[in-house]
Design an enzyme around this catalytic site. Structure first.
Site, PDB file in Angstrom:
ATOM      1  CD  GLU A   1      48.233  33.274  39.518  1.00  0.00           C
ATOM      2  OE1 GLU A   1      48.243  32.699  38.409  1.00  0.00           O
ATOM      3  OE2 GLU A   1      48.258  32.648  40.590  1.00  0.00           O
TER       4      GLU A   1
ATOM      5  CD  GLU B   1      45.054  31.966  43.045  1.00  0.00           C
ATOM      6  OE1 GLU B   1      45.710  30.942  42.718  1.00  0.00           O
ATOM      7  OE2 GLU B   1      44.575  32.764  42.220  1.00  0.00           O
TER       8      GLU B   1
END
Length: 504
Positions: free
Chosen positions: A172, A291
């Site tokens: 991320e 995710e």
């Protein structure tokens, strides 16, 4: 209320990569300490791993587990996690305001994954560290002998390489919350140079570059464009993350939310294929949806811990207690992954134990299966093979946020090796059953083997240590199959797994 559904054996979507039934364990909350590892627990083995948890993980048949993060990885020093445990340093984890004792490190987790029957999908730190550290941990893990790092591994008691075949290039990195956050250009350049170096070590390594941390990010999808413009020819997958929430306690909107997952996947595919066309490349980039889950229940509790009780080892963070309606949404998210199996090749339910997880434990006490455990278990069991394209004509309802929402969400998987056809059917209608007129061309000689249904009179019903079987799949009734035709009905607000097999 009636639905017409058509499937043809000769109209496949793609062969499903079994790794779409992967999971995720981060050094976060009680995922590791108090989750998979609790040396004082009555079920702990000689290495301190809880056997009750391991058995539940094995039942899920998880082929790959992403590790060690997540946000945690962006300040991770892998060298802290190897060598004699008593000599390892305790570190403060800035991502989750916790203390990391490093009792569980690279070797220990690899052994746990072996016991669970899973491969490790390892992430490297491209937040506070970079190319050099990435090449070193790969050499330590995968080189057989004769180099500094491989000999160091051997001195730590592991003669045979860990053999980790897939590596995430950070986590991320588009997020301002990330330690070492970078612009798309900065990250794309670093990821590309790291990927080049790792491929020089072993061209067979599979590498995942960071996509956006969510479709709501202001840099999406420009982030994907810039990152892939820098790294396209040296990476194999781009990551995609999504968490769904029921913030306004609006069930109809919550049940429609998985449609945003379909849209997100398609938008990322378009970004990938734009760069493919721009570079006139013969290579296709695939998606690693590493995710995904429902996540919102524990937000207030988590903020209290960060503010008032920071720097604990294994604090109770992100411990969402999942409801029956959460299980319906997770079932639909799994259907979405199946329907996009032509481009989504890896996916990781985030996470596996205690932290937004299908498995919950009590320190010193029992482990139990949350409601979301069961849709995942059945998809992992029966969702392997080839995804079959479906044509679905069913009634719908209007939703202010998502538009026209079909009451049924359906996916189909045919496993030619086992002769099994599995259908996953969720009815979003909270008032009415839906009658099925389901035609299956090419499957006329099959028979109905099993129908499991999850349904509950209380949408907020949960499983707990004292009532572990409150929300579980039970035998369904009213479904019939004859000569390529399914008839019967699915109950209001229900998850269904219908299993057919080739007659012998």
């Amino acid at each position: 209320m009636k639905a017409k559904i058509y499937a043809n054996k000769n109209l496949p979507i793609a062969k499903i990569d079994k790794r779409i039934y992967g999971a995720f364990i981060e050094h976060l909350g009680r995922a590791v300490y108090g989750g998979i590892y609790e040396p004082s627990h009555e079920t702990a083995d000689e290495e301190g791993f809880r056997q009750d948890v391991l058995e539940m993980v094995r039942e899920l048949n998880v082929p790959i587990i992403r590790y060690p993060g997540g946000n945690f990885v962006s300040a991770y020093k892998w060298e802290d996690t190897v060598g004699p445990v008593e000599e390892r340093p305790r570190r403060l984890d800035l991502a989750w305001k916790s203390t990391e004792p490093n009792e569980i490190g690279l070797h220990e987790f690899a052994r746990w994954a072996e016991k669970a029957g899973s491969e490790v999908m390892m992430a490297v730190n491209l937040g506070t560290r970079g190319l050099q550290e990435a090449t070193e941990v790969v050499e330590y893990s995968n080189h057989s002998e004769g180099s500094y790092w491989s000999e160091l591994r051997k001195s730590h008691g592991r003669d045979k390489p860990l053999g980790i075949g897939i590596w995430c290039l950070g986590n991320e990195m588009d997020g301002p919350w990330q330690v070492g956050h970078k612009t798309a250009y900065e990250y794309g350049r670093l990821a590309n140079e790291t990927a080049k170096a790792l491929k020089l070590f072993d061209s067979k390594l599979e590498l995942v570059v960071c996509g956006s941390s969510g479709c709501g990010m202001p840099t999406f999808p420009e982030w994907e464009r810039q990152v892939l413009d820098e790294s396209y020819e040296n990476v194999d997958y781009i990551s995609i993350h999504m968490y769904l929430e029921n913030a306004k306690d609006d069930l109809e909107t919550f049940l429609a939310a998985p449609l945003s997952m379909d849209k997100y996947i398609e938008e990322v595919i378009h970004a990938c294929d734009y760069i493919k066309a721009k570079k006139r490349s013969e290579k296709t980039i695939y998606l690693s949806f590493d995710e995904w889950n429902v996540w919102f229940h524990s937000n207030q509790q988590d903020q209290n811990i960060y503010k008032n009780k920071p720097w604990q080892v294994g604090p109770s963070l992100l411990e969402d207690i999942y409801t029956f309606e959460d299980a319906l949404v997770v079932g639909m998210m799994l259907n979405t992954l199946i329907r996009h199996s032509d481009r989504v090749k890896i996916a990781c339910l985030a996470q596996l134990v205690n932290v937004i997880a299908p498995i919950m434990t009590e320190n010193g006490g029992p482990a139990w299966k949350q409601t979301i455990y069961y849709p995942f278990q059945y998809a992992s069991r029966y969702g392997r093979g080839t995804a079959i394209r479906l044509m679905v004509d069913c009634p719908s309802y209007k939703n202010e946020k998502y538009g026209d929402i079909p009451y049924l969400d359906v996916a189909a998987v045919h496993n030619e090796e086992t002769g099994v056809l599995a259908l996953f059917v969720i009815n979003r209608n909270r008032e009415s059953a839906v009658s099925l007129d389901f035609q299956l061309d090419g499957f006329e000689e099959f028979r109905l083997d099993e129908h499991k249904v999850m349904v509950h009179e209380d949408n907020k019903a949960v499983n707990s240590k004292d009532d572990r079987d409150n929300v579980v799949p039970r035998d369904g009734s009213g479904i019939a199959y004859e000569k390529g035709q399914i008839s019967g009905e699915v109950l209001p607000l229900s998850w269904n797994c219908i299993v057919l097999s080739a007659a012998t």
